[in-house]
Design a protein around this motif. Structure first.
Motif, PDB file in Angstrom:
ATOM      1  N   GLN A 174       0.825  -1.197   0.000  1.00  0.00           N
ATOM      2  CA  GLN A 174       0.000   0.000   0.000  1.00  0.00           C
ATOM      3  C   GLN A 174       0.864   1.254   0.000  1.00  0.00           C
ATOM      4  N   THR A 175       1.965   1.221   0.750  1.00  0.00           N
ATOM      5  CA  THR A 175       2.884   2.358   0.788  1.00  0.00           C
ATOM      6  C   THR A 175       3.472   2.623  -0.589  1.00  0.00           C
ATOM      7  N   LYS A 176       3.827   1.548  -1.309  1.00  0.00           N
ATOM      8  CA  LYS A 176       4.368   1.685  -2.655  1.00  0.00           C
ATOM      9  C   LYS A 176       3.366   2.393  -3.568  1.00  0.00           C
ATOM     10  N   GLY A 177       2.101   2.001  -3.475  1.00  0.00           N
ATOM     11  CA  GLY A 177       1.073   2.621  -4.309  1.00  0.00           C
ATOM     12  C   GLY A 177       0.863   4.075  -3.970  1.00  0.00           C
ATOM     13  N   LEU A 230      -4.841   3.008  -7.890  1.00  0.00           N
ATOM     14  CA  LEU A 230      -6.251   3.048  -7.501  1.00  0.00           C
ATOM     15  C   LEU A 230      -6.413   2.685  -6.026  1.00  0.00           C
ATOM     16  N   VAL A 231      -5.699   1.643  -5.594  1.00  0.00           N
ATOM     17  CA  VAL A 231      -5.753   1.259  -4.176  1.00  0.00           C
ATOM     18  C   VAL A 231      -5.288   2.421  -3.303  1.00  0.00           C
ATOM     19  N   ALA A 232      -4.177   3.052  -3.703  1.00  0.00           N
ATOM     20  CA  ALA A 232      -3.630   4.158  -2.922  1.00  0.00           C
ATOM     21  C   ALA A 232      -4.582   5.350  -2.882  1.00  0.00           C
ATOM     22  N   LEU A 233      -5.176   5.674  -4.028  1.00  0.00           N
ATOM     23  CA  LEU A 233      -6.135   6.781  -4.070  1.00  0.00           C
ATOM     24  C   LEU A 233      -7.312   6.531  -3.139  1.00  0.00           C
ATOM     25  N   THR A 234      -7.825   5.310  -3.165  1.00  0.00           N
ATOM     26  CA  THR A 234      -8.972   4.958  -2.325  1.00  0.00           C
ATOM     27  C   THR A 234      -8.616   5.094  -0.847  1.00  0.00           C
ATOM     28  N   LEU A 235      -7.430   4.623  -0.484  1.00  0.00           N
ATOM     29  CA  LEU A 235      -6.992   4.728   0.908  1.00  0.00           C
ATOM     30  C   LEU A 235      -6.746   6.177   1.316  1.00  0.00           C
ATOM     31  N   LEU A 236      -6.166   6.962   0.405  1.00  0.00           N
ATOM     32  CA  LEU A 236      -5.925   8.376   0.700  1.00  0.00           C
ATOM     33  C   LEU A 236      -7.235   9.122   0.932  1.00  0.00           C
ATOM     34  N   ILE A 237      -8.243   8.819   0.112  1.00  0.00           N
ATOM     35  CA  ILE A 237      -9.557   9.451   0.295  1.00  0.00           C
ATOM     36  C   ILE A 237     -10.133   9.071   1.650  1.00  0.00           C
ATOM     37  N   ALA A 238     -10.030   7.787   1.994  1.00  0.00           N
ATOM     38  CA  ALA A 238     -10.577   7.313   3.258  1.00  0.00           C
ATOM     39  C   ALA A 238      -9.931   8.017   4.448  1.00  0.00           C
ATOM     40  N   GLU A 239      -8.627   8.292   4.341  1.00  0.00           N
ATOM     41  CA  GLU A 239      -7.899   8.934   5.436  1.00  0.00           C
ATOM     42  C   GLU A 239      -7.987  10.455   5.405  1.00  0.00           C
TER      43      GLU A 239
END
Length: 322
Positions: free
Chosen positions: A151-154, A293-302
């Motif tokens: 996730q960090t890489k993304g 996409l995974v990273a964007l989704t996590l960034l939005i969530a946070e």
């Protein structure tokens, strides 16, 4: 010198001729004919004054003179000519010799134009730098919260690609890049019924859990209807990039489902791009990679509510980067 700057119009008075002035490299440029028109004298006199200025070393020719290609249509022929243009320092020096009053008026106007241009450019760059700094803060906060290597890489991929997007936009603003500023137009209008069907299809992939995709309230319906909403007869989000970005953001943030909110948001984002035939570039590569996409989704969530505009800009830039 390749002419890539901004053209501004100068007119000394109501009945005076208008002159197209080239704004380039933080100064203004005119050719010999334009200088003669500016000061109301013949070109021969202008050429003589320019020669004397350079002969007496009052100004350096290399620093104040450049050459550009001028293209003209003469009958059925397209003719290219290399012409000399002169910067503000040379123009003002000539003005003091032939028409000091007009030269002073032009200098005052020119300095204001250049100052406005520099301030505008500084403001734009300052805003982008602030936006990138906000992105970095959100990235750091998200990494601390998650701590997964993949996730960090993304997430760092998002940061890297967003930095590139800012560089591209900066190049475009300064006309150093032949980038089209035409946004992608959405051809598919999303509906609650179709979006719900897409969620049901995703549910089958995750074993059909009763909690996955179970709507807790009417917020999912609201998220979908917001994508194509209008105000005063005009669409609020006018490009595919904006609509897709808001779809991802709304579905993540509204927590409309008992389970699977982030997976559903990411799925609908991809589904929506595919419906608009914009999931891939013409060369067949994906606009948004899986890790991004995974990273964007996590960034939005946070992200915090006040960071919404920044997140939308990140997504829009990543979708439309070239």
């Amino acid at each position: 010198m390749k002419q890539t700057g901004e053209i501004v119009i100068y007119q000394s008075g109501q009945d005076a001729p208008t002159i197209q002035v080239l704004l380039e490299n933080d100064t203004l440029w005119l050719d010999q004919y334009q200088i003669s028109e500016l000061f109301g004298t013949d070109r021969t006199s202008i050429v003589r004054h320019i020669r004397n200025i350079y002969k007496t070393s009052e100004l350096d020719e290399k620093a104040t003179c450049a050459k550009i290609t001028q293209v003209q249509q003469e009958g059925e022929r397209t003719v290219k000519r290399l012409i000399k243009i002169y910067n503000l320092d040379l123009i003002i020096s000539v003005g003091y010799r032939v028409n000091s009053k007009q030269g002073t008026a032009f200098r005052i106007w020119a300095n204001k134009i250049i100052k406005d241009h520099l301030v505008k450019g500084y403001t734009i760059n300052e805003k982008r730098l602030l936006e990138l700094q906000k992105t970095i803060k959100l990235v750091n906060r998200t990494i601390q919260s998650l701590g997964s290597d993949d996730q960090t890489k993304g997430i760092f991929e998002v940061l890297s690609e967003f930095s590139t997007a800012l560089d591209i936009l900066d190049d475009y603003d300064h006309q150093r890049l032949g980038l089209s500023d035409t946004p992608i137009q959405a051809t598919f209008r999303i509906s609650y019924k179709e979006a719900k069907h897409a969620v049901d299809e995703l549910k089958k992939r995750f074993g059909g859990s009763s909690l996955f995709g179970n709507e807790k309230d009417q917020s999912f319906r609201g998220s979908i209807s917001a994508i194509d909403q209008t105000f005063d007869g005009k669409e609020l989000y006018r490009s595919l990039e904006e609509k897709a970005a808001h779809l991802l953001y709304f579905v993540v943030k509204n927590h409309s489902f008992s389970d699977g909110n982030k997976r559903i948001a990411a799925w609908l984002f991809i589904w929506y791009l595919e419906k608009n035939k914009s999931l891939y570039y013409p060369d067949g590569t994906k606009r948004i990679s899986e890790s991004t996409l995974v990273a964007l989704t996590l960034l939005i969530a946070e992200s915090k509510p006040e960071e919404k505009e920044m997140m939308i800009n990140v997504i829009v830039n990543l979708i439309n980067r070239t």
